[in-house]
Design a protein around this motif. Structure first.
Motif, mmCIF file in Angstrom:
data_model
loop_
_atom_site.group_PDB
_atom_site.id
_atom_site.type_symbol
_atom_site.label_atom_id
_atom_site.label_comp_id
_atom_site.label_asym_id
_atom_site.label_seq_id
_atom_site.Cartn_x
_atom_site.Cartn_y
_atom_site.Cartn_z
ATOM 1 N N ASP A 71 7.939 -5.062 -6.530
ATOM 2 C CA ASP A 71 9.229 -5.189 -5.721
ATOM 3 C C ASP A 71 9.597 -6.508 -5.531
ATOM 4 O O ASP A 71 10.828 -6.760 -5.683
ATOM 5 C CB ASP A 71 9.455 -4.185 -4.665
ATOM 6 N N SER A 124 3.738 10.460 -4.021
ATOM 7 C CA SER A 124 2.972 9.083 -3.704
ATOM 8 C C SER A 124 4.139 7.790 -3.679
ATOM 9 O O SER A 124 5.110 7.929 -4.251
ATOM 10 C CB SER A 124 1.944 8.704 -5.019
ATOM 11 N N PRO A 125 3.788 7.346 -2.622
ATOM 12 C CA PRO A 125 5.073 6.109 -2.342
ATOM 13 C C PRO A 125 4.857 5.087 -3.453
ATOM 14 O O PRO A 125 5.871 4.107 -3.578
ATOM 15 C CB PRO A 125 4.129 5.457 -1.009
ATOM 16 N N ASN A 126 3.674 5.013 -4.343
ATOM 17 C CA ASN A 126 3.755 3.981 -5.495
ATOM 18 C C ASN A 126 3.956 4.767 -6.676
ATOM 19 O O ASN A 126 3.704 4.038 -7.810
ATOM 20 C CB ASN A 126 2.354 3.392 -5.378
ATOM 21 N N LEU A 127 4.776 5.838 -6.687
ATOM 22 C CA LEU A 127 5.169 6.631 -8.292
ATOM 23 C C LEU A 127 6.799 6.467 -7.872
ATOM 24 O O LEU A 127 7.211 6.840 -6.857
ATOM 25 C CB LEU A 127 4.582 7.712 -8.329
ATOM 26 N N SER A 128 7.299 6.368 -8.985
ATOM 27 C CA SER A 128 8.886 6.637 -9.098
ATOM 28 C C SER A 128 9.171 7.995 -8.999
ATOM 29 O O SER A 128 8.661 8.911 -9.961
ATOM 30 C CB SER A 128 9.243 5.904 -10.294
ATOM 31 N N ARG A 129 9.750 8.629 -8.100
ATOM 32 C CA ARG A 129 9.930 9.991 -7.860
ATOM 33 C C ARG A 129 11.012 10.560 -9.172
ATOM 34 O O ARG A 129 11.976 9.992 -9.650
ATOM 35 C CB ARG A 129 10.636 10.473 -6.498
ATOM 36 N N TYR A 166 4.345 -0.557 -8.130
ATOM 37 C CA TYR A 166 4.736 1.078 -8.380
ATOM 38 C C TYR A 166 4.337 1.003 -10.066
ATOM 39 O O TYR A 166 4.421 0.218 -10.564
ATOM 40 C CB TYR A 166 6.302 1.070 -8.182
ATOM 41 N N LEU A 186 13.727 1.915 -9.241
ATOM 42 C CA LEU A 186 12.943 0.961 -8.154
ATOM 43 C C LEU A 186 13.309 -0.323 -8.574
ATOM 44 O O LEU A 186 12.967 -0.972 -9.567
ATOM 45 C CB LEU A 186 11.411 1.058 -8.403
ATOM 46 N N VAL A 215 5.678 3.503 -13.016
ATOM 47 C CA VAL A 215 6.949 4.020 -13.382
ATOM 48 C C VAL A 215 6.719 4.750 -14.855
ATOM 49 O O VAL A 215 5.733 4.515 -15.598
ATOM 50 C CB VAL A 215 8.129 3.504 -13.225
ATOM 51 N N ILE A 229 -3.553 4.356 -7.541
ATOM 52 C CA ILE A 229 -2.663 5.253 -8.152
ATOM 53 C C ILE A 229 -3.123 6.499 -9.044
ATOM 54 O O ILE A 229 -2.840 7.815 -8.808
ATOM 55 C CB ILE A 229 -1.422 4.588 -8.873
ATOM 56 N N ALA A 252 4.433 -4.826 -3.106
ATOM 57 C CA ALA A 252 4.368 -3.504 -3.302
ATOM 58 C C ALA A 252 4.595 -3.149 -4.846
ATOM 59 O O ALA A 252 5.324 -3.666 -5.401
ATOM 60 C CB ALA A 252 5.576 -2.542 -2.588
#
Length: 520
Positions: free
Chosen positions: A163, A90-95, A171, A113, A173, A139, A169
């Motif tokens: 951000d 997901s682009p809104n989660l810290s990988r 996120y 991030l 985390v 999310i 944006a």
């Protein structure tokens, strides 16, 4: 950070991995820069680190033995859940990038991030509460519909990252982690320590938003409730707050509340004697069912003479279009040629990196060398890993811009406003930064060899590990700046202000100090 008791055989190896209060994870490919937070009573410590091979910033969270009386966290027991987290997309989660075992537990590595947490933003107005809540609910909609379900388990204002003020944006985390939290056969077994459910995630969203709306810290959120666990926060919110928002937040918390949730949210732990509740229905606005009535299909009626006239008119229209819109090349007038060229140039510009930056205020890994952005309004622009060497940003507004790992070598940033900008690892060698505003900017590991920072404002800037060799810092204001472990060799700090600046571990060989003396 308190070291574990080295007299105990199980903790003897701790002294081997701790140096200067920071662990040494180089064997795993990471250089730890600083400690971000700690929960020693729970054995959780979080660090900002850098991947040695790529120099990419990462966050490392360590699960460690609390003291000699408690067991070392069993890495193998957490691996199933760690594997699930690494598969999230997901682009809104810290990988989550990696994990590894340590002598006292294990570590989980996730991408860093840049941005600020909702907790750091303080009290938020109703409009921002709606924006953040909507983003987090979206999310959770992704996580809670995975098979098996993934529960975040750790939603709170400090783990919601924004951000920039312009892009907004948002996120999520720092997932909570519990052994075997998602095995279907033992998730709700009686007698086991209850794990978080979808209801707990929703409860945490509600409490987090109420904390942000009332300016209440997470640790003090229990004061939002009376003795019967009923919410009582209306006296803390602005009088003009939307009543619908208040009702929605109360519903989020009260409809998902279980007795152990508040203690867990405030980091006081889960009561193992309480059994988890079933997941209540997610509170949504009532939706009307679509109308079942259908219009009857019309009967075809053909009037041939009308059809013929219509066809003739369409043919005539087509001929007109052909004549004036799509004429042959030898029939184009100079004005039409100029117009077509202008359209083509606009399309080419929109597709270019520069056009994308102007239109979207972001361009990641772009080539923008030798471009002119003088006096440009680019607050909050995202230019991570972009080539910007030789470009002109003089007098530009770059507040909160993100230049992480970007190449700005030889660029002109004189008098630009880079307040709170993120320049982690950026290349600024030979860059003109005369009179620039870098108040509270982040330049950790930035490379500024030969740059000019004369008359620059660097108040409270984060300059740890930055390379300032042969830099002109005359008359620069470095009040409160953190220059720990920075390399200032042979730089000129004459008449610079260093009040309350941190210089622990800084290299000052040959540096001209504020009083004009040269450091040995």
């Amino acid at each position: 950070m308190n070291d574990l008791d080295n007299s105990n055989p199980k903790s003897e190896s701790v002294s081997e991995i701790v140096r200067n209060n920071l662990p040494d994870f180089k064997i795993h490919g990471y250089q730890v820069d600083e400690q971000l937070s700690e929960q020693l009573d729970r054995g959780r410590i979080t660090y900002l680190a850098r991947e040695i091979e790529t120099e990419r910033l990462v966050v490392i969270k360590e699960w460690r033995q609390i003291d000699v009386r408690t067991p070392v966290p069993d890495y193998a027991n957490y691996l199933p859940e760690i594997t699930r987290l690494q598969q999230l997309d997901s682009p809104n989660l810290s990988r989550y990038l990696n994990s590894f075992q340590t002598p006292t537990g294990f570590c989980l590595v996730r991408e860093y991030l840049p941005g600020v947490s909702v907790a750091e933003l303080g009290t938020l107005p109703s409009a921002d509460i709606r924006l953040v809540a909507d983003a987090i609910i979206n999310i959770l909609d992704y996580l809670h519909h995975l098979i098996p379900v993934v529960i975040h388990q750790n939603i709170k204002p400090t783990n919601i990252i924004v951000d920039t003020e312009t892009e907004l944006a948002i996120y999520l985390v720092d997932f909570g982690l519990h052994p075997h939290a998602h095995e279907p056969h033992n998730r709700y077994q009686p007698g086991s320590i209850p794990t978080a459910t979808e209801a707990y995630d929703l409860y945490s969203v509600g409490i987090s938003m109420i904390c942000s709306l009332t300016g209440t810290s997470t640790s003090q959120s229990q004061h939002l409730f009376d003795r019967n666990y009923r919410l009582n926060f209306q006296h803390l919110i602005p009088v003009n707050t939307d009543p619908k928002l208040i009702a929605w937040l109360k519903n989020m918390v009260e409809s998902n509340h279980q007795p152990q949730y508040l203690d867990t949210f405030t980091d006081r732990g889960i009561n193992p004697n309480r059994s988890p509740a079933s997941v209540p229905e997610y509170p949504r606005a009532d939706l009307q069912e679509p109308f079942s009535f259908q219009m009857p299909e019309p009967q075809p009626i053909v009037n041939w003479w009308r059809w013929g006239i219509g066809a003739g008119m369409l043919l005539a229209l087509a001929l007109i279009v052909r004549q004036f819109v799509f004429p042959s090349s030898d029939e184009l007038t100079p004005a039409q040629i100029a117009k077509n060229q202008s359209i083509a140039q606009e399309a080419e510009f929109a597709a270019s990196d520069r056009g994308r930056l102007i239109k979207e205020n972001r361009c990641i890994s772009c080539n923008l060398t030798n471009q002119n952005f003088a006096k440009a309004e680019l607050a909050g622009a995202m230019l991570l890993q972009s080539s910007l060497n030789g470009s002109n940003f003089s007098d530009a507004n770059l507040t909160l811009a993100i230049f992480q790992d970007a190449d700005l070598s030889g660029a002109n940033l004189s008098r630009a406003n880079l307040s709170k900008a993120a320049l982690y690892g950026a290349k600024l060698n030979g860059t003109n930064l005369t009179g620039v505003n870098l108040d509270r900017a982040k330049l950790v590991y930035a490379k500024l060899k030969g740059a000019s920072l004369r008359d620059a404002k660097l108040t409270n800037a984060d300059l740890k590990f930055a390379e300032f060799q042969q830099v002109d810092l005359r008359n620069a204001n470095l009040t409160g700046a953190d220059l720990s472990n920075a390399d200032l060799s042979y730089s000129n700090l004459k008449k610079a202000t260093l009040t309350n600046a941190k210089l622990d571990g800084a290299i000052l060989t040959g540096t001209t100090m504020p009083d004009g003396s040269v450091h040995p």
